[in-house]
Design a protein around this motif. Structure first.
Motif, PDB file in Angstrom:
ATOM      1  N   SER A 143      86.871 -11.885   1.799  1.00  0.00           N
ATOM      2  CA  SER A 143      88.232 -11.530   1.065  1.00  0.00           C
ATOM      3  C   SER A 143      88.910 -11.340   2.473  1.00  0.00           C
ATOM      4  O   SER A 143      88.374 -10.599   3.521  1.00  0.00           O
ATOM      5  CB  SER A 143      87.824  -9.985   0.599  1.00  0.00           C
ATOM      6  N   TRP A 146      89.290  -7.351   2.610  1.00  0.00           N
ATOM      7  CA  TRP A 146      88.193  -6.320   2.490  1.00  0.00           C
ATOM      8  C   TRP A 146      86.723  -6.854   2.939  1.00  0.00           C
ATOM      9  O   TRP A 146      85.814  -6.004   2.947  1.00  0.00           O
ATOM     10  CB  TRP A 146      88.048  -5.941   0.759  1.00  0.00           C
ATOM     11  N   ASN A 147      86.437  -8.053   3.359  1.00  0.00           N
ATOM     12  CA  ASN A 147      85.681  -8.643   3.877  1.00  0.00           C
ATOM     13  C   ASN A 147      85.750  -9.746   4.733  1.00  0.00           C
ATOM     14  O   ASN A 147      85.625 -10.858   4.649  1.00  0.00           O
ATOM     15  CB  ASN A 147      84.406  -8.854   2.940  1.00  0.00           C
ATOM     16  N   HIS A 151      85.612  -6.703   9.714  1.00  0.00           N
ATOM     17  CA  HIS A 151      84.421  -5.984   8.804  1.00  0.00           C
ATOM     18  C   HIS A 151      83.060  -6.457   9.499  1.00  0.00           C
ATOM     19  O   HIS A 151      82.477  -5.429   9.345  1.00  0.00           O
ATOM     20  CB  HIS A 151      84.769  -6.197   7.460  1.00  0.00           C
ATOM     21  N   ARG A 162      84.791  -1.833   8.741  1.00  0.00           N
ATOM     22  CA  ARG A 162      86.183  -1.389   8.846  1.00  0.00           C
ATOM     23  C   ARG A 162      86.994  -2.397   9.453  1.00  0.00           C
ATOM     24  O   ARG A 162      86.534  -3.319  10.317  1.00  0.00           O
ATOM     25  CB  ARG A 162      86.440   0.019   9.476  1.00  0.00           C
ATOM     26  N   THR A 166      93.341  -4.717   8.627  1.00  0.00           N
ATOM     27  CA  THR A 166      93.658  -4.704   7.357  1.00  0.00           C
ATOM     28  C   THR A 166      94.611  -3.154   6.962  1.00  0.00           C
ATOM     29  O   THR A 166      95.285  -3.193   6.214  1.00  0.00           O
ATOM     30  CB  THR A 166      92.318  -4.605   6.473  1.00  0.00           C
ATOM     31  N   GLU A 167      93.924  -2.130   7.669  1.00  0.00           N
ATOM     32  CA  GLU A 167      94.605  -0.723   7.567  1.00  0.00           C
ATOM     33  C   GLU A 167      95.892  -0.637   7.915  1.00  0.00           C
ATOM     34  O   GLU A 167      96.863  -0.152   7.313  1.00  0.00           O
ATOM     35  CB  GLU A 167      93.542   0.272   8.179  1.00  0.00           C
ATOM     36  N   CYS A 170      97.909  -2.707   5.368  1.00  0.00           N
ATOM     37  CA  CYS A 170      98.237  -1.954   4.101  1.00  0.00           C
ATOM     38  C   CYS A 170      99.262  -0.729   4.145  1.00  0.00           C
ATOM     39  O   CYS A 170      99.966  -0.318   3.545  1.00  0.00           O
ATOM     40  CB  CYS A 170      96.830  -1.305   3.543  1.00  0.00           C
TER      41      CYS A 170
END
Length: 218
Positions: A143, A146-147, A151, A162, A166-167, A170
């Motif tokens: 992903s 998410w992956n 991560h 984590r 990505t954070e 977002c």
């Protein structure tokens, strides 16, 4: 006159030795097993775990594991086409490549990750990180948010999957949605689409729902 000739001779000898002398040894960075490596790309940073002997374990999108189990084909270097199709198919491989293949032409940097000590674990165990990476080699789901490769390395190094990239994305998306000006822009675009394409469920519903959703979220 003789002094001048002797001085010229000495300079020529020095020049000759400087030209023929072997070049200084090339300084190559030495990585330790379990180190977290990163390679800057255009829009993101790619991560891997150094395993020693010039090998890096990294997670990379790859569609091939979804269509074949031929180990010989899977070991080949992942092309851009395989990578893009892997992103769309949400498939990836944790694979072991040379540092050169991992870098893919870019510079490799040793990463002192911002998640150092995440979850109260203190200094990560480099050997355990390398072992975790080796255990995960093979086909895995993928992903983009998410992956992904970050991560994978944070799980190996810190036991907590984590992605700061990505954070950050977002957080940027959240600030974009919460800006009330975007609701206004969406409303204007909706009215223009209705004016140009006529009133129908395909134009009226988005023209109302999208601005309303953005306004309520702002």
């Amino acid at each position: 006159m003789l002094d001048a000739l002797a001085s010229l001779r000495d300079k020529l000898v020095l020049l000759l030795f400087a030209t023929c002398a072997p070049p200084p040894p090339r300084c190559e960075r030495v990585y330790r097993r379990g180190d977290l490596l990163e390679v800057p790309r255009t829009l993101f940073t790619h991560f891997g775990i150094y395993l020693g002997d010039g090998r890096v374990a990294h997670l990379i999108p790859d569609v091939l594991p979804a269509v074949t189990s031929d180990a010989r084909r899977l070991r080949r270097k992942v092309t851009n086409a395989r990578l893009l199709l892997g992103v769309l198919a949400k498939r990836a491989s944790v694979r072991v490549d040379s540092v050169e293949d991992f870098a893919y032409g870019a510079g490799v940097r040793l990463n002192a990750h911002a998640m150092e000590g995440a979850g109260g674990r203190g200094r990560p165990d480099a050997e355990e990180a390398a072992r975790r990476a080796e255990r995960l080699v093979g086909s895995v789901p993928y992903s983009l948010l998410w992956n992904n490769c970050e991560h994978f390395v944070t799980w190996c190094r810190y036991g907590a999957a984590r992605s700061l990239q990505t954070e950050q994305f977002c957080q940027w998306l959240k600030s974009l949605i919460r800006d009330p000006r975007n609701a206004f822009v969406a409303g204007v675009l909706g009215l223009l689409s209705v004016a140009c394409l006529g009133v129908s469920s395909g134009t009226a519903v988005p023209a109302i729902v999208i601005p309303f959703t953005l306004w309520m979220a702002s």
